[in-house]
Design an enzyme around this catalytic site. Sequence first.
Site, PDB file in Angstrom:
ATOM      1  CE1 TYR A   1      -3.183  -2.820  -0.075  1.00  0.00           C
ATOM      2  CE2 TYR A   1      -3.828  -2.316   2.179  1.00  0.00           C
ATOM      3  CZ  TYR A   1      -3.989  -3.048   1.029  1.00  0.00           C
ATOM      4  OH  TYR A   1      -4.959  -4.026   0.963  1.00  0.00           O
TER       5      TYR A   1
ATOM      6  CG  HIS B   1      -1.351  -8.846  -0.922  1.00  0.00           C
ATOM      7  ND1 HIS B   1      -0.882  -7.573  -0.645  1.00  0.00           N
ATOM      8  CD2 HIS B   1      -2.641  -8.678  -1.269  1.00  0.00           C
ATOM      9  CE1 HIS B   1      -1.859  -6.692  -0.826  1.00  0.00           C
ATOM     10  NE2 HIS B   1      -2.932  -7.332  -1.215  1.00  0.00           N
TER      11      HIS B   1
ATOM     12  N   PRO C   1     -15.342  -3.964   0.033  1.00  0.00           N
ATOM     13  CG  PRO C   1     -15.478  -3.108   2.193  1.00  0.00           C
ATOM     14  CD  PRO C   1     -14.496  -3.415   1.105  1.00  0.00           C
TER      15      PRO C   1
ATOM     16  N   GLY D   1     -17.518  -2.269  -3.158  1.00  0.00           N
ATOM     17  CA  GLY D   1     -17.342  -2.344  -4.611  1.00  0.00           C
ATOM     18  C   GLY D   1     -16.160  -1.627  -5.190  1.00  0.00           C
TER      19      GLY D   1
END
Length: 290
Positions: free
Chosen positions: A55, A130, A211, A213
Amino acid sequence: METKQLGNTGVTISAIGLGGMPMSLSGRPPESQTIEVIHRALALGVTLIDTADSYCQDESDKHHNEQLIHKALEQYDGDTSQVTVATKGGLMRPQGSWTRNGNPDHLQQAIRNSYQALGGSKPIDVWQFHAPDPNYTIEQSLAPAKEAVEEGLIRFVGVSNFSVEQIKRACEVVEIVSVQNQYNPWHRNPEYDGVLEYCQTQGLTFLPYRPVGGKSRTRLLKENAVIAQLAKEKNVSIYQIVLAWLRVKSPCIVPIPGASKISSIEDSVAGVDVNLSTEEMMEVDQGTAV
């Protein structure tokens, strides 16, 4: 805040987590703003924060989100002893793209780098592989995680983007406590491929990513008549309806919506109090079928 158990560990986590990804990609908000978001989440009772070494903007920026979360926890003036930080390793960000790297040597070093990025003073709460890399077996890629647990660098291990068969193989290598796959009203593979059922029967926590979209579904979500009607009837946001839909699907589900604004995490946390009946859940099913 309602709580859940993390897998079969006995560790308690909040029923809604905080996803850190939007805080660290290209176009990310100022650091001060993201730290305020994390602090607000903690104040609202969030005790699960999801992150990853990837990230970031690119490889030169690796571990940005992990370091940011550690800094926010260090600066928080409340109790953080019950906070669980779940990170991931196994993706690379060359020039900002996303590629898989399940090389055991890379993962061994990635775990150590994440350990340091998260403070280097206690084991990583949850380290998740991951995504499987077809160039390496599940057993090869997870061997470093098992070693890191034995060394005290990792407390618990999870997997992400795994099939049931792959989860079973992972469990033969090291104890698995969580599975993080994409799941939302427009992407329901976990319902059909057996992963959600397997998690529920085996006592694994299922962490649905994207969650609501993701950006690609924002327009569809806002234009969905069924979700809009339910939100109006219950006087809540459309995002809260989707989070409630997820939570009614299975007791093992703990959504981890991303947030880069205080208003976003406040809205998500308020969704804990929104309940859908089985009939309303089916309405959303039918109203989002693609």
